[in-house]
Structures are given as C-alpha cells and as structure tokens.
Write a protein that holds these residues in place. Structure first.
Motif, PDB file in Angstrom:
ATOM      1  N   ASP A   1     -30.865-104.429  20.530  1.00 49.99           N
ATOM      2  CA  ASP A   1     -29.552-103.846  20.279  1.00 49.99           C
ATOM      3  C   ASP A   1     -29.243-102.727  21.265  1.00 49.99           C
ATOM      4  O   ASP A   1     -30.155-102.039  21.738  1.00 49.99           O
ATOM      5  CB  ASP A   1     -29.482-103.258  18.869  1.00 49.99           C
ATOM      6  CG  ASP A   1     -29.439-104.323  17.798  1.00 49.99           C
ATOM      7  OD1 ASP A   1     -28.727-105.319  17.985  1.00 49.99           O
ATOM      8  OD2 ASP A   1     -30.116-104.146  16.767  1.00 49.99           O
ATOM      9  N   LEU A   2     -27.966-102.527  21.532  1.00 48.68           N
ATOM     10  CA  LEU A   2     -27.493-101.368  22.292  1.00 48.68           C
ATOM     11  C   LEU A   2     -27.537-100.179  21.339  1.00 48.68           C
ATOM     12  O   LEU A   2     -26.933-100.213  20.275  1.00 48.68           O
ATOM     13  CB  LEU A   2     -26.073-101.610  22.791  1.00 48.68           C
ATOM     14  CG  LEU A   2     -25.370-100.466  23.508  1.00 48.68           C
ATOM     15  CD1 LEU A   2     -26.130-100.039  24.758  1.00 48.68           C
ATOM     16  CD2 LEU A   2     -23.951-100.878  23.868  1.00 48.68           C
ATOM     17  N   SER A   3     -28.275 -99.133  21.697  1.00 46.48           N
ATOM     18  CA  SER A   3     -28.419 -97.976  20.818  1.00 46.48           C
ATOM     19  C   SER A   3     -28.199 -96.699  21.616  1.00 46.48           C
ATOM     20  O   SER A   3     -28.830 -96.484  22.645  1.00 46.48           O
ATOM     21  CB  SER A   3     -29.812 -97.953  20.180  1.00 46.48           C
ATOM     22  OG  SER A   3     -29.977 -96.789  19.410  1.00 46.48           O
ATOM     23  N   PHE A   4     -27.308 -95.849  21.112  1.00 49.75           N
ATOM     24  CA  PHE A   4     -27.006 -94.582  21.781  1.00 49.75           C
ATOM     25  C   PHE A   4     -27.884 -93.443  21.286  1.00 49.75           C
ATOM     26  O   PHE A   4     -27.824 -92.337  21.802  1.00 49.75           O
ATOM     27  CB  PHE A   4     -25.522 -94.239  21.610  1.00 49.75           C
ATOM     28  CG  PHE A   4     -24.639 -95.162  22.398  1.00 49.75           C
ATOM     29  CD1 PHE A   4     -24.186 -96.351  21.841  1.00 49.75           C
ATOM     30  CD2 PHE A   4     -24.299 -94.861  23.698  1.00 49.75           C
ATOM     31  CE1 PHE A   4     -23.401 -97.220  22.581  1.00 49.75           C
ATOM     32  CE2 PHE A   4     -23.510 -95.719  24.442  1.00 49.75           C
ATOM     33  CZ  PHE A   4     -23.060 -96.905  23.883  1.00 49.75           C
ATOM     34  N   GLY A   5     -28.715 -93.688  20.303  1.00 41.93           N
ATOM     35  CA  GLY A   5     -29.630 -92.676  19.792  1.00 41.93           C
ATOM     36  C   GLY A   5     -28.914 -91.614  18.984  1.00 41.93           C
ATOM     37  O   GLY A   5     -27.756 -91.755  18.598  1.00 41.93           O
ATOM     38  N   LYS A   6     -29.624 -90.526  18.728  1.00 42.38           N
ATOM     39  CA  LYS A   6     -29.067 -89.433  17.928  1.00 42.38           C
ATOM     40  C   LYS A   6     -28.283 -88.483  18.812  1.00 42.38           C
ATOM     41  O   LYS A   6     -28.726 -88.116  19.899  1.00 42.38           O
ATOM     42  CB  LYS A   6     -30.179 -88.674  17.224  1.00 42.38           C
ATOM     43  CG  LYS A   6     -30.879 -89.498  16.166  1.00 42.38           C
ATOM     44  CD  LYS A   6     -31.943 -88.699  15.455  1.00 42.38           C
ATOM     45  CE  LYS A   6     -32.611 -89.564  14.406  1.00 42.38           C
ATOM     46  NZ  LYS A   6     -33.675 -88.841  13.708  1.00 42.38           N
TER      47      LYS A   6
END
Length: 170
Positions: free
Chosen positions: A36-41
């Motif tokens: 998945d594309l994840s931008f994090g916190k």
C-alpha cells in the motif's frame, strides 16, 4: 489489447479474426497490489501543506506539516504485473489526482503521481501515462508515489482510499 484495472480486477481480452482464421487468445495481463501507499504519521499545522512519498519511499513535507518517524510506516505503493506478452513494451497509466481519501468529513487530495521500476529507475510519465517493458517472463514491478495535500488543522484519523494502476499491452 489487454486492459487490467486494479483493484476491480476487470480483464478485457480482444481476439482478432483474419478472414476465416481465428487468432489464438493471448494470456491476460494481471496487476496485483503487493504494498500500500502509506504516508506514515504526520501532524497538520496551522496552514495547509503537503507530504510526498517518492516511488523509492522517500518522504518529505512542506509548510507546517510535521512528520513523525517513530512507529511510523511510510512507503510507496507496489504493483506486480504478470502474465503479459514476453519482452513487450506496454502502457502504464497512473491516476492524475484522487480526491476521496477520507477518515472523517474532511477529504484530502492525492496528486502528482510518479512511478519507478523495482531498480528505482524513474518511469517517465506524460499526462499520467508511461511505457514499461515486460521481462522475459512477461512480468514487471511498478512502484508508485504521490503528494498528499494536508489541510490546515486537518482532523486526526486513519485516512484511506484506493488508487488504480492500468497496464495495457498490444
């Protein structure tokens, strides 16, 4: 021509007829999301800003958006292409923008999609379309990054959505 849309898993196969001779149908191209594309916190600031994940997973922020690295996972999306014609150049299409990434009533927009191959070589995109060359097994790995626009004082939450990648081969 083969069309593969992810995640809807729709395959369209066209077979040609030449006079009375039917050409054999070719194998269907499959596109499977493997990450998945994840931008994090992150924490939005008093003004809007952006967070970008490059296809190689590098995360940057602009304006007053603060990035957190502790217990944060950020990565590009990864798609595996398989079942295509061997050693063939195919068309890759990524989204131009995506606006239904939501957690509450406040949607965030994804834009500026970019792509690279498994070796982190950039795929040149014009109007979200680029060329990839499948290997001797009819396979290819595509990494996709994007820019997330974060509104001022965006509500906290886990924002989710789906993006589609299309591969079309002759």
């Amino acid at each position: 021509m083969f069309h593969k849309f992810h995640p809807a898993k729709i395959v369209v196969v066209l077979a040609s007829v030449w006079t009375a001779l039917a050409l054999p149908a070719l194998a269907a191209v499959t596109v499977t999301k493997t990450a998945d594309l994840s931008f994090g916190k992150l924490v939005p600031g008093a003004t809007s800003g952006t967070v970008t994940i490059s296809p190689i997973g590098v995360r940057t922020a602009s304006s007053s958006v603060t990035l957190f690295n502790q217990a944060s996972t950020q990565q590009a999306a990864v798609f595996a292409v398989s079942g295509g014609p061997l050693n063939t150049t195919c068309e890759l299409t990524v989204p131009t923008s995506f606006t239904s990434l939501t957690a509450s009533s406040a949607p965030m927009e994804l834009s500026s999609f970019s792509a690279s191959n498994v070796s982190n070589t950039a795929i040149s995109l014009t109007n979200s379309v680029g060329s990839i060359t499948l290997d001797g097994l009819g396979a290819y790995t595509v990494k996709v990054g994007a820019t997330l626009t974060v509104g001022a004082s965006e509500p906290a939450g886990a924002y989710t959505g789906n993006i589609s990648v299309t591969v079309t081969c002759p």
